[in-house]
Design an enzyme around this catalytic site. Structure first.
Site, PDB file in Angstrom:
ATOM      1  N   GLY A  39     -10.032  -3.067  -5.693  1.00 19.21           N
ATOM      2  CA  GLY A  39     -10.487  -1.689  -5.573  1.00 19.21           C
ATOM      3  C   GLY A  39      -9.387  -0.727  -5.979  1.00 19.21           C
ATOM      4  N   PHE A  40      -8.862   0.010  -5.018  1.00 19.18           N
ATOM      5  CA  PHE A  40      -7.798   0.977  -5.239  1.00 19.18           C
ATOM      6  C   PHE A  40      -8.178   1.997  -6.305  1.00 19.18           C
ATOM      7  CE2 PHE A  40      -5.794  -2.803  -3.489  1.00 19.18           C
ATOM      8  CZ  PHE A  40      -5.106  -2.261  -2.419  1.00 19.18           C
ATOM      9  N   HIS A  41      -9.334   2.605  -6.116  1.00 19.71           N
ATOM     10  CA  HIS A  41      -9.784   3.666  -6.997  1.00 19.71           C
ATOM     11  C   HIS A  41     -10.906   4.453  -6.321  1.00 19.71           C
ATOM     12  CE1 HIS A  41     -12.626   0.382  -7.987  1.00 19.71           C
ATOM     13  NE2 HIS A  41     -13.501   1.367  -8.177  1.00 19.71           N
ATOM     14  N   ALA A  42     -11.258   5.574  -6.936  1.00 19.07           N
ATOM     15  CA  ALA A  42     -12.414   6.373  -6.540  1.00 19.07           C
ATOM     16  C   ALA A  42     -13.203   6.662  -7.807  1.00 19.07           C
ATOM     17  CB  ALA A  42     -11.971   7.679  -5.872  1.00 19.07           C
TER      18      ALA A  42
ATOM     19  N   ARG B 270     -11.635   3.620  -2.401  1.00 17.92           N
ATOM     20  CA  ARG B 270     -12.026   2.352  -1.791  1.00 17.92           C
ATOM     21  C   ARG B 270     -10.998   1.281  -2.072  1.00 17.92           C
ATOM     22  NH1 ARG B 270     -16.357   2.742  -5.279  1.00 17.92           N
ATOM     23  NH2 ARG B 270     -16.113   4.887  -4.642  1.00 17.92           N
TER      24      ARG B 270
END
Length: 130
Positions: A48-51, A96
């Site tokens: 994840g580690f993004h929006a 997230r």
């Protein structure tokens, strides 16, 4: 107000087994334009580690389990996805992260839009400035 919106998917079935139906604007609160799944994630790896600027998603752990972290820049919440009859709604502009995948985890994701790299925010500091 909680960032965590869980959706219960009632199982259908009989003595032969169970089935869960996922339908646009019924169990899923948007048109489904893309479906993908994550599997085979090695122990200790997080994803994840993004929006997304506009994309909405529903994630369902169809087998195994993982821990989803949602963050809107003001609050951060965590929930275990560990049931094929429970999904999490991930709104747009929510960071997230996905952690603690079990070896057998298969995470199904239903998305409101087709893939568009321009819709991603991959830097947390940039996300906070939005």
């Amino acid at each position: 107000m909680s960032l965590i919106t869980l959706i219960d998917f009632p199982p259908l079935g009989d003595g032969r087994g169970s089935l869960v139906a996922l339908e646009s604007h019924q169990s899923i609160p948007f048109d489904i334009k893309r479906v993908y799944y994550i599997f085979g994630t090695q122990k200790g790896v997080s994803r994840g580690f993004h929006a997304h600027k506009q994309l909405k998603q529903v994630a369902v752990c169809v087998t195994g389990a993982c821990r989803m972290v949602l963050d809107n820049g003001q609050q951060r919440e965590s929930v275990w996805l560990d049931s094929a009859t429970k999904g999490i709604l991930i709104e747009d502009m929510v960071w997230r992260e996905i952690h603690d995948f079990t070896d057998d985890c298969v995470l199904l994701v239903l998305a409101s839009e087709h893939y568009d790299e321009a819709d991603y925010i991959r830097d947390y500091e940039e996300f906070l400035k939005q």
